[in-house]
Design a protein around this motif. Sequence first.
Motif, mmCIF file in Angstrom:
data_model
loop_
_atom_site.group_PDB
_atom_site.id
_atom_site.type_symbol
_atom_site.label_atom_id
_atom_site.label_comp_id
_atom_site.label_asym_id
_atom_site.label_seq_id
_atom_site.Cartn_x
_atom_site.Cartn_y
_atom_site.Cartn_z
ATOM 1 N N ALA A 266 0.935 -1.176 -0.044
ATOM 2 C CA ALA A 266 -0.128 0.075 -0.045
ATOM 3 C C ALA A 266 0.896 1.345 -0.100
ATOM 4 O O ALA A 266 0.469 2.322 -0.604
ATOM 5 N N VAL A 267 1.879 1.366 0.742
ATOM 6 C CA VAL A 267 2.835 2.350 0.787
ATOM 7 C C VAL A 267 3.414 2.595 -0.654
ATOM 8 O O VAL A 267 3.802 3.858 -1.093
ATOM 9 N N ALA A 268 3.921 1.600 -1.086
ATOM 10 C CA ALA A 268 4.745 1.642 -2.423
ATOM 11 C C ALA A 268 3.761 2.164 -3.457
ATOM 12 O O ALA A 268 4.135 2.763 -4.367
ATOM 13 N N GLU A 269 2.358 1.791 -3.389
ATOM 14 C CA GLU A 269 1.436 2.046 -4.468
ATOM 15 C C GLU A 269 0.931 3.520 -4.179
ATOM 16 O O GLU A 269 1.122 4.433 -5.222
ATOM 17 N N VAL A 270 0.765 3.961 -3.147
ATOM 18 C CA VAL A 270 0.729 5.717 -2.841
ATOM 19 C C VAL A 270 1.779 6.323 -3.374
ATOM 20 O O VAL A 270 1.658 7.326 -3.626
ATOM 21 N N ASN A 271 3.166 5.781 -3.008
ATOM 22 C CA ASN A 271 4.344 6.687 -3.529
ATOM 23 C C ASN A 271 4.275 6.880 -5.107
ATOM 24 O O ASN A 271 4.599 7.840 -5.462
ATOM 25 N N GLU A 311 15.244 24.876 -2.512
ATOM 26 C CA GLU A 311 16.061 23.969 -3.298
ATOM 27 C C GLU A 311 16.040 22.674 -2.298
ATOM 28 O O GLU A 311 15.990 21.636 -2.856
ATOM 29 N N GLY A 312 16.046 22.883 -0.827
ATOM 30 C CA GLY A 312 15.888 21.568 -0.076
ATOM 31 C C GLY A 312 14.844 20.829 -0.390
ATOM 32 O O GLY A 312 14.787 19.430 -0.109
ATOM 33 N N ALA A 313 13.515 21.343 -0.829
ATOM 34 C CA ALA A 313 12.621 20.444 -1.158
ATOM 35 C C ALA A 313 12.557 19.794 -2.631
ATOM 36 O O ALA A 313 11.761 19.031 -3.031
ATOM 37 N N ASN A 314 13.723 20.032 -3.193
ATOM 38 C CA ASN A 314 13.864 19.407 -4.487
ATOM 39 C C ASN A 314 14.387 17.814 -4.173
ATOM 40 O O ASN A 314 15.738 17.613 -4.416
ATOM 41 N N ALA A 315 13.291 17.089 -4.062
ATOM 42 C CA ALA A 315 13.755 15.650 -3.514
ATOM 43 C C ALA A 315 12.981 14.710 -4.353
ATOM 44 O O ALA A 315 11.662 14.813 -4.806
ATOM 45 N N ILE A 316 13.381 13.415 -4.358
ATOM 46 C CA ILE A 316 12.522 12.449 -5.027
ATOM 47 C C ILE A 316 12.692 11.187 -3.875
ATOM 48 O O ILE A 316 13.612 10.900 -3.343
ATOM 49 N N THR A 317 11.349 10.899 -3.544
ATOM 50 C CA THR A 317 11.206 9.650 -2.698
ATOM 51 C C THR A 317 10.790 8.573 -3.469
ATOM 52 O O THR A 317 10.040 8.302 -4.274
ATOM 53 N N THR A 318 11.348 7.253 -3.126
ATOM 54 C CA THR A 318 11.083 5.966 -3.795
ATOM 55 C C THR A 318 10.550 5.150 -2.642
ATOM 56 O O THR A 318 10.875 5.156 -1.529
ATOM 57 N N ALA A 319 9.840 4.226 -3.157
ATOM 58 C CA ALA A 319 9.174 2.972 -2.254
ATOM 59 C C ALA A 319 8.921 1.890 -3.166
ATOM 60 O O ALA A 319 8.388 1.873 -4.078
ATOM 61 N N GLU A 320 9.337 0.676 -2.630
ATOM 62 C CA GLU A 320 9.179 -0.523 -3.046
ATOM 63 C C GLU A 320 9.201 -1.867 -2.369
ATOM 64 O O GLU A 320 9.777 -1.543 -1.246
ATOM 65 N N VAL A 321 8.495 -2.687 -2.846
ATOM 66 C CA VAL A 321 8.518 -3.927 -1.928
ATOM 67 C C VAL A 321 9.696 -4.864 -2.290
ATOM 68 O O VAL A 321 10.007 -5.193 -3.524
ATOM 69 N N VAL A 322 10.470 -5.213 -1.500
ATOM 70 C CA VAL A 322 11.722 -5.954 -1.549
ATOM 71 C C VAL A 322 11.711 -7.276 -0.968
ATOM 72 O O VAL A 322 10.775 -7.514 -0.104
#
Length: 417
Positions: A266-271, A311-322
């Motif tokens: 669910a977290v990975a899909e939301v992301n 500039e600090g908010a210039n970020a990428i969040t990743t989430a995946e099931v491993v």
Amino acid sequence: MTDTDPETLADRVREGDLRLYELEEHADADVAAAARRLLVESESDADLATTSEYAFPAADAEANIENMIGAVQVPIGVAGPVEIDGGAISGERYLPMATTEGALLASVNRGCAALDAAGGAGARVLKNRMTRAPAFRVADVAEAEALASWVRDNVDSLREAAESTTSHGELHEVTPYVVGNNVYLRFAYDTKDAMGMNMATIATEAACEVVEDETSAHLVALSGNLCSDKKPAAINAVEGRGRTVAADVTVPRETVKRTLKTTPEAVAEVNTRKNLVGSAKAGGLGFNAHVANSVAAMFLATGQDAAQVVEGANAITTAEVVARGGGGDSTGERDGDLYVSVTLASLEVGTVGGGTKLPTQSEALDVLGVRGGGDPAGSNADALAEAVAVAALAGELSLLSALASRNLSSAHADLGR
């Protein structure tokens, strides 16, 4: 009454004998601030009694503000402690955060609990480059190409001029960009433990004098916005500015269920649907949920330049099931763990200079154990960058989980925010 009396100073301003910014020439900084408060109170009918209560000599802030009348108090709290395995910071740390947004620290604190239950967060500074990009005018594209070529062949001369202005900064590269008869030179420095904007500006000015002496180019502006400072810019997302820093964690499935009340899937899909697809459709530069919240709160607490939250908010969040056990292999099976990362492309922080010298901000840096210059030089600012990245990671993990479990609004309602 004498000039050391606030009323006398205030009267002299009213009479046109003095200007607001001249008061420190006739009295100490605290008396000058009191005189300004009297003026503002009389002309606005405001009561500045609380503004007048500050816990440091006004003279300590002379490098940080002009026309001081007092101080704004922003509540500060801590999240954590959280275990950090960083390249420059390690062990359990409390994260000092100043904010007026209710529920923010509660959310980051919940994320920290999940990080700790997972054995802590990893963090690394990937790049350190503070930039300044002056704009030059030339006659035509032929001269523009010639200037770009000259710069590539003479970086050593530019480095010598730039580094003659500082005992700490190091010029790493100068990259030319041509637009018609405009040439922008993006200077990139290692500024050690300073955020380094002033250092980079002064050093670049010295290098620009060499460019003008040795070529036909004319300096139009010491900053040509290709830097790019305090503005959303794709170049910072791609090339980085200040510290490029990343933090990550693999959270066991059981911890996701117990602490975050949801599942890795669910977290990975939301992301994916929110942070990646939604941000892309919006044309966003930040592909994240609310990294700016953690960056802003850490910036306010530790004396950073608040405007550089852009500039600090210039970020990428990743989430995946491993695969279970943190092996790193993605899996479609519904029994894997949750891997989450946050990469901040352009985090501009320092532990010396600027607002870091103010007493309360110094204390917050002491909480992290990173006040002042590091040994080796630059290590304290690296450590602060890693701590900010972990705070952002905790905030992302918590908010994504709240969205996945559909309890975001109820959490705010329960906390009365």
